[in-house]
Scaffold this motif. Structure first.
Motif, PDB file in Angstrom:
ATOM      1  N   GLU A 125     -88.389  35.676-119.101  1.00 53.32           N
ATOM      2  CA  GLU A 125     -88.431  35.958-117.669  1.00 53.32           C
ATOM      3  C   GLU A 125     -88.508  37.441-117.345  1.00 53.32           C
ATOM      4  O   GLU A 125     -89.064  37.813-116.316  1.00 53.32           O
ATOM      5  N   TRP A 126     -87.953  38.286-118.183  1.00 55.10           N
ATOM      6  CA  TRP A 126     -87.869  39.701-117.850  1.00 55.10           C
ATOM      7  C   TRP A 126     -88.851  40.577-118.618  1.00 55.10           C
ATOM      8  O   TRP A 126     -89.205  41.659-118.157  1.00 55.10           O
ATOM      9  N   HIS A 127     -89.278  40.154-119.783  1.00 56.94           N
ATOM     10  CA  HIS A 127     -90.095  41.034-120.615  1.00 56.94           C
ATOM     11  C   HIS A 127     -91.458  40.447-120.969  1.00 56.94           C
ATOM     12  O   HIS A 127     -92.222  41.109-121.670  1.00 56.94           O
ATOM     13  N   ASP A 128     -91.754  39.254-120.533  1.00 57.60           N
ATOM     14  CA  ASP A 128     -93.045  38.629-120.826  1.00 57.60           C
ATOM     15  C   ASP A 128     -93.958  38.818-119.616  1.00 57.60           C
ATOM     16  O   ASP A 128     -93.699  38.268-118.542  1.00 57.60           O
ATOM     17  N   SER A 129     -95.022  39.584-119.780  1.00 64.45           N
ATOM     18  CA  SER A 129     -95.907  39.882-118.653  1.00 64.45           C
ATOM     19  C   SER A 129     -96.654  38.636-118.176  1.00 64.45           C
ATOM     20  O   SER A 129     -97.051  38.552-117.012  1.00 64.45           O
ATOM     21  N   LEU A 130     -96.836  37.669-119.028  1.00 62.05           N
ATOM     22  CA  LEU A 130     -97.538  36.445-118.650  1.00 62.05           C
ATOM     23  C   LEU A 130     -96.657  35.510-117.816  1.00 62.05           C
ATOM     24  O   LEU A 130     -97.167  34.663-117.084  1.00 62.05           O
ATOM     25  N   PHE A 131     -95.342  35.681-117.912  1.00 67.02           N
ATOM     26  CA  PHE A 131     -94.413  34.768-117.241  1.00 67.02           C
ATOM     27  C   PHE A 131     -94.636  34.724-115.733  1.00 67.02           C
ATOM     28  O   PHE A 131     -94.713  33.644-115.145  1.00 67.02           O
ATOM     29  N   GLN A 132     -94.713  35.890-115.064  1.00 72.80           N
ATOM     30  CA  GLN A 132     -94.874  35.923-113.604  1.00 72.80           C
ATOM     31  C   GLN A 132     -96.187  35.277-113.170  1.00 72.80           C
ATOM     32  O   GLN A 132     -96.238  34.589-112.152  1.00 72.80           O
ATOM     33  N   ILE A 133     -97.228  35.471-113.939  1.00 70.13           N
ATOM     34  CA  ILE A 133     -98.525  34.854-113.611  1.00 70.13           C
ATOM     35  C   ILE A 133     -98.418  33.338-113.720  1.00 70.13           C
ATOM     36  O   ILE A 133     -98.868  32.608-112.835  1.00 70.13           O
ATOM     37  N   MET A 134     -97.794  32.874-114.802  1.00 72.10           N
ATOM     38  CA  MET A 134     -97.642  31.426-115.005  1.00 72.10           C
ATOM     39  C   MET A 134     -96.683  30.812-113.981  1.00 72.10           C
ATOM     40  O   MET A 134     -96.872  29.675-113.557  1.00 72.10           O
ATOM     41  N   ALA A 135     -95.667  31.578-113.555  1.00 67.31           N
ATOM     42  CA  ALA A 135     -94.679  31.065-112.606  1.00 67.31           C
ATOM     43  C   ALA A 135     -95.303  30.787-111.243  1.00 67.31           C
ATOM     44  O   ALA A 135     -94.801  29.960-110.483  1.00 67.31           O
ATOM     45  N   GLU A 136     -96.395  31.447-110.917  1.00 66.14           N
ATOM     46  CA  GLU A 136     -97.083  31.189-109.649  1.00 66.14           C
ATOM     47  C   GLU A 136     -97.820  29.856-109.679  1.00 66.14           C
ATOM     48  O   GLU A 136     -98.075  29.263-108.634  1.00 66.14           O
ATOM     49  N   GLN A 138     -97.019  27.128-112.070  1.00 63.86           N
ATOM     50  CA  GLN A 138     -96.219  25.987-112.519  1.00 63.86           C
ATOM     51  C   GLN A 138     -94.745  26.370-112.605  1.00 63.86           C
ATOM     52  O   GLN A 138     -94.404  27.538-112.547  1.00 63.86           O
ATOM     53  N   ASN A 139     -93.898  25.363-112.768  1.00 66.33           N
ATOM     54  CA  ASN A 139     -92.457  25.603-112.893  1.00 66.33           C
ATOM     55  C   ASN A 139     -92.180  26.255-114.244  1.00 66.33           C
ATOM     56  O   ASN A 139     -92.480  25.676-115.282  1.00 66.33           O
ATOM     57  N   MET A 140     -91.585  27.454-114.190  1.00 67.70           N
ATOM     58  CA  MET A 140     -91.348  28.205-115.421  1.00 67.70           C
ATOM     59  C   MET A 140     -89.886  28.583-115.625  1.00 67.70           C
ATOM     60  O   MET A 140     -89.492  28.949-116.726  1.00 67.70           O
ATOM     61  N   TYR A 141     -89.064  28.536-114.585  1.00 69.58           N
ATOM     62  CA  TYR A 141     -87.666  28.971-114.691  1.00 69.58           C
ATOM     63  C   TYR A 141     -86.827  27.842-115.294  1.00 69.58           C
ATOM     64  O   TYR A 141     -86.535  26.857-114.638  1.00 69.58           O
ATOM     65  N   LYS A 142     -86.440  28.007-116.569  1.00 68.34           N
ATOM     66  CA  LYS A 142     -85.673  26.987-117.287  1.00 68.34           C
ATOM     67  C   LYS A 142     -84.230  26.976-116.808  1.00 68.34           C
ATOM     68  O   LYS A 142     -83.669  28.006-116.445  1.00 68.34           O
ATOM     69  N   CYS A 143     -83.617  25.797-116.863  1.00 67.38           N
ATOM     70  CA  CYS A 143     -82.191  25.666-116.573  1.00 67.38           C
ATOM     71  C   CYS A 143     -81.417  26.446-117.627  1.00 67.38           C
ATOM     72  O   CYS A 143     -81.790  26.476-118.800  1.00 67.38           O
ATOM     73  N   LEU A 144     -80.331  27.097-117.208  1.00 67.98           N
ATOM     74  CA  LEU A 144     -79.532  27.911-118.125  1.00 67.98           C
ATOM     75  C   LEU A 144     -78.616  27.080-119.023  1.00 67.98           C
ATOM     76  O   LEU A 144     -78.086  27.589-120.011  1.00 67.98           O
ATOM     77  N   VAL A 145     -78.432  25.804-118.692  1.00 70.22           N
ATOM     78  CA  VAL A 145     -77.558  24.942-119.491  1.00 70.22           C
ATOM     79  C   VAL A 145     -78.348  24.413-120.681  1.00 70.22           C
ATOM     80  O   VAL A 145     -79.395  23.782-120.512  1.00 70.22           O
ATOM     81  N   GLU A 146     -77.853  24.710-121.866  1.00 70.54           N
ATOM     82  CA  GLU A 146     -78.536  24.274-123.075  1.00 70.54           C
ATOM     83  C   GLU A 146     -78.539  22.751-123.139  1.00 70.54           C
ATOM     84  O   GLU A 146     -77.528  22.104-122.901  1.00 70.54           O
ATOM     85  N   GLY A 147     -79.699  22.184-123.397  1.00 69.08           N
ATOM     86  CA  GLY A 147     -79.839  20.732-123.439  1.00 69.08           C
ATOM     87  C   GLY A 147     -80.446  20.163-122.169  1.00 69.08           C
ATOM     88  O   GLY A 147     -80.970  19.061-122.179  1.00 69.08           O
ATOM     89  N   CYS A 148     -80.385  20.873-121.069  1.00 73.14           N
ATOM     90  CA  CYS A 148     -81.016  20.436-119.824  1.00 73.14           C
ATOM     91  C   CYS A 148     -82.460  20.918-119.857  1.00 73.14           C
ATOM     92  O   CYS A 148     -82.723  22.104-120.076  1.00 73.14           O
ATOM     93  N   THR A 149     -83.407  20.024-119.632  1.00 72.59           N
ATOM     94  CA  THR A 149     -84.823  20.363-119.775  1.00 72.59           C
ATOM     95  C   THR A 149     -85.521  20.662-118.456  1.00 72.59           C
ATOM     96  O   THR A 149     -86.733  20.845-118.439  1.00 72.59           O
ATOM     97  N   GLU A 150     -84.764  20.726-117.365  1.00 70.80           N
ATOM     98  CA  GLU A 150     -85.363  20.981-116.059  1.00 70.80           C
ATOM     99  C   GLU A 150     -85.961  22.388-115.987  1.00 70.80           C
ATOM    100  O   GLU A 150     -85.420  23.335-116.550  1.00 70.80           O
ATOM    101  N   LYS A 151     -87.100  22.491-115.265  1.00 69.50           N
ATOM    102  CA  LYS A 151     -87.733  23.779-114.985  1.00 69.50           C
ATOM    103  C   LYS A 151     -87.970  23.869-113.489  1.00 69.50           C
ATOM    104  O   LYS A 151     -88.177  22.847-112.827  1.00 69.50           O
ATOM    105  N   PHE A 152     -87.998  25.098-112.963  1.00 69.23           N
ATOM    106  CA  PHE A 152     -88.047  25.291-111.518  1.00 69.23           C
ATOM    107  C   PHE A 152     -89.085  26.332-111.142  1.00 69.23           C
ATOM    108  O   PHE A 152     -89.490  27.159-111.950  1.00 69.23           O
ATOM    109  N   LYS A 153     -89.483  26.275-109.873  1.00 70.34           N
ATOM    110  CA  LYS A 153     -90.496  27.188-109.330  1.00 70.34           C
ATOM    111  C   LYS A 153     -89.941  28.602-109.171  1.00 70.34           C
ATOM    112  O   LYS A 153     -90.684  29.574-109.302  1.00 70.34           O
ATOM    113  N   SER A 154     -88.662  28.737-108.871  1.00 66.47           N
ATOM    114  CA  SER A 154     -88.069  30.057-108.657  1.00 66.47           C
ATOM    115  C   SER A 154     -86.648  30.081-109.213  1.00 66.47           C
ATOM    116  O   SER A 154     -86.047  29.038-109.475  1.00 66.47           O
ATOM    117  N   SER A 155     -86.116  31.296-109.348  1.00 64.46           N
ATOM    118  CA  SER A 155     -84.741  31.420-109.842  1.00 64.46           C
ATOM    119  C   SER A 155     -83.753  30.891-108.801  1.00 64.46           C
ATOM    120  O   SER A 155     -82.674  30.414-109.150  1.00 64.46           O
TER     121      SER A 155
END
Length: 182
Positions: A125-136, A138-155
């Motif tokens: 999220e912070w150091h991958d330049s492709l992340f922000q482009i992809m986040a526009e 598709q859902n790219m923000y992963k849940c912070l809980v290990e084992g939860c597979t949900e992804k979200f549009k924004s933080s």
């Protein structure tokens, strides 16, 4: 924070209907207890001592050696990481310090994380330049809980998920805002 969230959930539930005691039953106690399930994440501070005890138990079970009741003290020594001046007198104290503060460190910004999962999320999220482009797109923000597979549009959507589904406190610091470049 967590306590207030639990109180709020308990207030929302309707009270259990009273059960009339049978005629020959002994007197009931002046209080009623109904167990409620409380889900704590694997990194919750309440579980830290249990993890240490589990580690010590497994080490003893696997090696077949019992720990001595008293560990001999050694002369004080410093953490070997440059810039860290923590002092230790036991190897166990040093191991705990190293695993908590130096094991999962971002090689770009030197921030430390409690798990490899959170370090991976931070790097993408912070150091991958492709992340922000992809986040526009598709859902790219992963849940912070290990084992939860949900992804979200924004933080913000992720934070809402963590508060409602995983019962994180609403004022929990999920991530630091990016500093403006000068």
């Amino acid at each position: 924070m967590l306590l207030s969230a639990l109180r709020h959930r308990l207030r929302e539930r309707p009270p259990l209907p009273p059960v009339p005691p049978p005629a020959s039953a002994p007197p009931r106690p002046p209080f009623a207890f109904s167990p409620r399930r409380l889900r704590l994440g694997p990194q919750h501070p309440l579980l830290e001592d249990g993890d240490v005890q589990r580690h010590l138990y497994l080490r003893e079970a696997l090696t077949g050696r019992a720990e001595e009741a008293e560990r001999p003290r050694v002369s004080e020594f410093y953490c070997h990481i440059s810039g860290c001046s923590q002092v230790f007198d036991t190897l166990e104290g040093y191991e705990h310090h190293y695993n908590a503060l130096h094991r999962n460190v971002c090689s770009f910004c030197r921030r430390s994380f409690p798990s490899g999962h959170l370090l991976d999320i931070h790097i993408s999220e912070w150091h991958d330049s492709l992340f922000q482009i992809m986040a526009e797109k598709q859902n790219m923000y992963k849940c912070l809980v290990e084992g939860c597979t949900e992804k979200f549009k924004s933080s913000k959507d992720r934070k809402d998920h963590l508060v409602t589904v995983h019962l994180y406190p609403a004022d929990f610091r999920f991530d630091r805002p990016k500093k403006a470049k000068r």
